[in-house]
Design a protein around this motif. Structure first.
Motif, PDB file in Angstrom:
ATOM      1  N   PRO A  84      -3.352   8.719   4.394  1.00 26.94           N
ATOM      2  CA  PRO A  84      -4.534   9.414   4.896  1.00 26.94           C
ATOM      3  C   PRO A  84      -5.834   8.761   4.459  1.00 26.94           C
ATOM      4  CG  PRO A  84      -3.650  10.580   3.016  1.00 26.94           C
ATOM      5  CD  PRO A  84      -2.751   9.409   3.245  1.00 26.94           C
ATOM      6  N   MET A  85      -5.737   7.709   3.642  1.00 29.25           N
ATOM      7  CA  MET A  85      -6.972   7.056   3.191  1.00 29.25           C
ATOM      8  C   MET A  85      -6.709   5.629   2.752  1.00 29.25           C
ATOM      9  SD  MET A  85      -7.493   9.268  -0.280  1.00 29.25           S
ATOM     10  CE  MET A  85      -6.970   8.651  -1.865  1.00 29.25           C
ATOM     11  N   VAL A  86      -7.792   4.875   2.657  1.00 26.99           N
ATOM     12  CA  VAL A  86      -7.710   3.511   2.154  1.00 26.99           C
ATOM     13  C   VAL A  86      -7.535   3.595   0.641  1.00 26.99           C
ATOM     14  CG1 VAL A  86     -10.220   3.337   1.944  1.00 26.99           C
ATOM     15  CG2 VAL A  86      -8.884   1.268   2.189  1.00 26.99           C
ATOM     16  N   GLY A  87      -6.808   2.668   0.072  1.00 25.83           N
ATOM     17  CA  GLY A  87      -6.612   2.738  -1.378  1.00 25.83           C
ATOM     18  C   GLY A  87      -5.468   1.868  -1.838  1.00 25.83           C
ATOM     19  N   THR A  88      -4.843   2.290  -2.932  1.00 24.04           N
ATOM     20  CA  THR A  88      -3.721   1.557  -3.505  1.00 24.04           C
ATOM     21  C   THR A  88      -2.497   2.455  -3.481  1.00 24.04           C
ATOM     22  OG1 THR A  88      -5.255   0.437  -4.977  1.00 24.04           O
ATOM     23  CG2 THR A  88      -2.930   0.271  -5.527  1.00 24.04           C
ATOM     24  N   PHE A  89      -1.389   1.867  -3.083  1.00 24.57           N
ATOM     25  CA  PHE A  89      -0.129   2.603  -2.927  1.00 24.57           C
ATOM     26  C   PHE A  89       0.662   2.536  -4.227  1.00 24.57           C
ATOM     27  CE2 PHE A  89       4.437   2.038  -1.562  1.00 24.57           C
ATOM     28  CZ  PHE A  89       4.652   3.314  -1.087  1.00 24.57           C
ATOM     29  N   TYR A  90       1.064   3.685  -4.760  1.00 23.75           N
ATOM     30  CA  TYR A  90       1.901   3.687  -5.961  1.00 23.75           C
ATOM     31  C   TYR A  90       3.187   4.436  -5.687  1.00 23.75           C
ATOM     32  CZ  TYR A  90      -2.273   2.241  -8.518  1.00 23.75           C
ATOM     33  OH  TYR A  90      -3.366   1.567  -8.954  1.00 23.75           O
ATOM     34  N   ARG A  91       4.298   3.806  -6.040  1.00 27.08           N
ATOM     35  CA  ARG A  91       5.599   4.452  -5.832  1.00 27.08           C
ATOM     36  C   ARG A  91       6.012   5.302  -7.012  1.00 27.08           C
ATOM     37  NH1 ARG A  91      10.149   0.661  -4.319  1.00 27.08           N
ATOM     38  NH2 ARG A  91      11.179   2.689  -4.298  1.00 27.08           N
ATOM     39  N   LYS A  92       5.255   5.231  -8.120  1.00 26.99           N
ATOM     40  CA  LYS A  92       5.608   6.028  -9.304  1.00 26.99           C
ATOM     41  C   LYS A  92       4.342   6.487 -10.008  1.00 26.99           C
ATOM     42  CE  LYS A  92       6.783   1.537 -11.253  1.00 26.99           C
ATOM     43  NZ  LYS A  92       7.791   0.724 -11.903  1.00 26.99           N
ATOM     44  N   PRO A  93       4.461   7.592 -10.781  1.00 29.18           N
ATOM     45  CA  PRO A  93       3.256   8.166 -11.394  1.00 29.18           C
ATOM     46  C   PRO A  93       2.679   7.311 -12.514  1.00 29.18           C
ATOM     47  CG  PRO A  93       5.218   9.419 -12.017  1.00 29.18           C
ATOM     48  CD  PRO A  93       5.652   8.427 -10.989  1.00 29.18           C
ATOM     49  N   SER A  94       3.495   6.501 -13.187  1.00 26.63           N
ATOM     50  CA  SER A  94       2.990   5.604 -14.213  1.00 26.63           C
ATOM     51  C   SER A  94       3.922   4.400 -14.249  1.00 26.63           C
ATOM     52  CB  SER A  94       2.952   6.300 -15.578  1.00 26.63           C
ATOM     53  OG  SER A  94       4.263   6.490 -16.053  1.00 26.63           O
ATOM     54  N   PRO A  95       3.466   3.274 -14.808  1.00 27.85           N
ATOM     55  CA  PRO A  95       4.288   2.060 -14.736  1.00 27.85           C
ATOM     56  C   PRO A  95       5.698   2.236 -15.312  1.00 27.85           C
ATOM     57  CG  PRO A  95       2.068   1.512 -15.464  1.00 27.85           C
ATOM     58  CD  PRO A  95       2.147   3.017 -15.412  1.00 27.85           C
ATOM     59  N   GLU A  96       5.842   3.135 -16.291  1.00 28.61           N
ATOM     60  CA  GLU A  96       7.159   3.289 -16.928  1.00 28.61           C
ATOM     61  C   GLU A  96       8.029   4.327 -16.215  1.00 28.61           C
ATOM     62  OE1 GLU A  96       4.270   3.927 -18.777  1.00 28.61           O
ATOM     63  OE2 GLU A  96       4.067   1.783 -19.183  1.00 28.61           O
ATOM     64  N   ALA A  97       7.432   5.102 -15.336  1.00 27.50           N
ATOM     65  CA  ALA A  97       8.160   6.228 -14.747  1.00 27.50           C
ATOM     66  C   ALA A  97       9.100   5.778 -13.627  1.00 27.50           C
ATOM     67  CB  ALA A  97       7.158   7.245 -14.203  1.00 27.50           C
ATOM     68  N   ASP A  98       9.928   6.715 -13.207  1.00 25.42           N
ATOM     69  CA  ASP A  98      10.823   6.446 -12.081  1.00 25.42           C
ATOM     70  C   ASP A  98      10.049   6.543 -10.764  1.00 25.42           C
ATOM     71  OD1 ASP A  98      12.946   6.220 -13.807  1.00 25.42           O
ATOM     72  OD2 ASP A  98      13.448   8.362 -13.678  1.00 25.42           O
ATOM     73  N   TYR A  99      10.624   5.927  -9.739  1.00 28.48           N
ATOM     74  CA  TYR A  99      10.022   6.023  -8.413  1.00 28.48           C
ATOM     75  C   TYR A  99      10.076   7.472  -7.920  1.00 28.48           C
ATOM     76  CZ  TYR A  99      10.240   0.918  -8.052  1.00 28.48           C
ATOM     77  OH  TYR A  99      10.059  -0.413  -8.263  1.00 28.48           O
ATOM     78  N   PHE A 100       9.042   7.869  -7.187  1.00 30.61           N
ATOM     79  CA  PHE A 100       9.076   9.183  -6.552  1.00 30.61           C
ATOM     80  C   PHE A 100      10.240   9.239  -5.563  1.00 30.61           C
ATOM     81  CE2 PHE A 100       4.434   9.069  -7.526  1.00 30.61           C
ATOM     82  CZ  PHE A 100       4.357  10.253  -8.232  1.00 30.61           C
ATOM     83  N   ALA A 101      10.421   8.160  -4.812  1.00 28.18           N
ATOM     84  CA  ALA A 101      11.467   8.142  -3.796  1.00 28.18           C
ATOM     85  C   ALA A 101      11.918   6.715  -3.540  1.00 28.18           C
ATOM     86  CB  ALA A 101      10.947   8.757  -2.496  1.00 28.18           C
TER      87      ALA A 101
END
Lengths: 156, 327
Positions: A84-101
């Motif tokens: 819904p917006m321009v930005g940066t895509f992150y697959r996880k909440p923090s670098p050490e965390a698991d992927y959301f999906a």
């Protein structure tokens, strides 16, 4: 690969000090990992013929490799989750965390599938309907544009 | 809006007539309760740290308020039009942003403010921790529900940055500056961190949470040794403590004023105010964008609020996420 060949392969590897073995060809991908107290073997077919394989518990999900020529022509039934917006895509909440999906996951309506950050505004992108993740179009931490597709999904 | 509690009414009356006595009879009329009940409310305020003098035949007088953050003390006479319509204070919580998001998901109205004395899981960018010791700093989150599309919401990042910067300048004579997009600096060291979260659908914002952490009275021994960026607090810069309550009230007033302006006039006034508070324009910066580091001269902001950096090759980069450092 035939079971006897797989057994032979496992035997060859366990006779060495190798802790991780990965092999991929046109038909299949084999990952063998050995830990201090457990050994497990994960065998996965390439994504485009995976639908016929019973899905094993996601022990070692195949890394998001370069998109293997996906069966684009037959994709018309798939839908996309867009940014819904321009930005940066992150697959996880923090670098050490698991992927959301991950690919193959089934996510419920309202479940977070990724984050999009623009100027320290973090937007949790949720699935709007129950679906299966078919493809993750963008790499983790990739810049994305408004309206760009992030996920290819199959509505369930 | 919920109706004010007896304690809120009493504190509001005290704030309307500072340093003067309020008779027991007047309080009992205003509250609609007996004089004995008034005395009980006064006792509970005293227990909460308020110094209240009681003089026979004259009444009660507020001598000093504690520097604790309580809804009635924050809201009394604040006169905001949208912000702080409701205030929830926690002695301890995981993170005020998480609390505000939960309350946002639960349908709480715009203007809700969540304040905590202490956070056990204060959040920074990329899952980093925001150090949140008790009793010294401000940790607050503000829930807003602007009728804007999601792609306009990141502009609110600049709004809270300007509000914090102005609140510091108003409560002290320190010349706080902003660093893109929303770090607040004093003499080059970080004094506040802001983290915003949004819940949206494709075309509309459900809610935005503006998270604000300001190091007010945090002394040097409370800072961890391994900070990513040099940090400071108002007490370290001023040499004397600031009132957490007064700072919180000023901050909420600033957010309210800027938000009203944002809703009426769009984001240009906020961006202009931000640019005035930024002293890195024209300076050399290095921006860590996770996948790459961009070096160059800060040009300013584009209309979206993205950072414009001119690289050595002369190319102008539009940066939407990253950590900026002066070099």
């Amino acid at each position: 690969m035939e079971i006897k060949d797989l057994k032979a392969l496992v035997k060859i590897i366990t006779d060495t000090d190798i802790t991780e073995f990965e092999m991929e060809n046109a038909e299949e991908k084999i990952v063998i990992k050995r830990g201090p107290d457990k050994e497990y073997i994960h065998l996965a077919a390439p994504t485009n013929i995976m639908s016929s394989t019973p899905q094993a518990p996601a022990v070692a999900t195949a890394p998001a490799a370069a998109p293997v020529a996906a069966p684009v022509a037959a994709d018309d039934n798939y839908e996309t989750i867009i940014s819904p917006m321009v930005g940066t895509f992150y697959r996880k909440p923090s670098p050490e965390a698991d992927y959301f999906a991950s690919v193959g996951d089934v996510v419920e309506a309202g479940q977070t599938v990724c984050l999009v950050e623009a100027m320290k505004m973090f937007n949790e992108i949720e699935a709007e309907f129950k679906c299966k993740i078919i493809e993750i179009i963008k790499d983790d931490a990739a810049p994305i544009e408004f309206g760009e597709p992030l996920f290819k999904v199959e509505r369930l | 809006m919920t109706s004010p509690t007896p304690r809120e009414i009493i504190l509001d009356l005290f704030s309307q007539a500072p340093d003067s006595f309020l008779s027991g009879g007047r309080l009992s009329t205003e509250l609609g309760v007996s004089r004995t009940a008034v005395w009980k409310h006064i006792s509970s305020l005293r227990e909460a740290g308020y110094e209240i003098e009681a003089v026979p035949s004259r009444g009660y007088r507020l001598l000093q308020s504690p520097d604790t953050l309580r809804p009635e003390a924050i809201q009394a006479g604040l006169n905001c039009s949208r912000v702080a319509s409701q205030v929830r204070c926690f002695d301890q919580t995981d993170s005020t942003n998480l609390q505000a998001c939960r309350l946002g998901d639960a349908g709480e109205a715009e203007g809700l403010v969540v304040v905590a004395d202490q956070q056990s899981a204060g959040k920074g960018r990329m899952g980093r921790q925001w150090i949140s010791p008790p009793g010294v700093n401000l940790y607050a989150s503000i829930l807003l529900r602007p009728s804007i599309p999601p792609f306009d919401a990141p502009q609110l990042t600049f709004l809270s940055a300007v509000a914090v910067c102005r609140a510091i300048r108003h409560c002290t004579d320190l010349q706080a500056t902003v660093k893109w997009p929303n770090d607040i600096l004093l003499n080059g060291a970080k004094v506040a961190g802001l983290l915003n979260e949004m819940s949206s659908e494709t075309d509309r914002v459900n809610y935005v949470v503006l998270g604000v952490g300001v190091n007010l009275n945090m002394t040097a021994d409370l800072f961890p040794a391994d900070l990513r960026y040099p940090a400071t607090s108002l007490v370290l810069e001023l040499g004397k403590p600031v009132s957490r309550l007064a700072f919180t009230r000023e901050l909420l007033r600033q957010v309210d004023t800027l938000y009203q302006d944002f809703l009426a006039n769009g984001h240009e006034p906020v961006m202009a105010a931000w640019s005035e508070l930024c002293d890195l324009t024209g300076k050399s910066v290095s921006v860590d964008c996770n996948s790459q580091i961009i070096q160059g001269t800060m040009v300013g902001l584009n209309e979206d609020g993205a950072l414009l950096v001119r690289t050595a090759a002369g190319k102008i980069e539009n940066i939407y996420a990253g950590d900026v450092r002066p070099v």
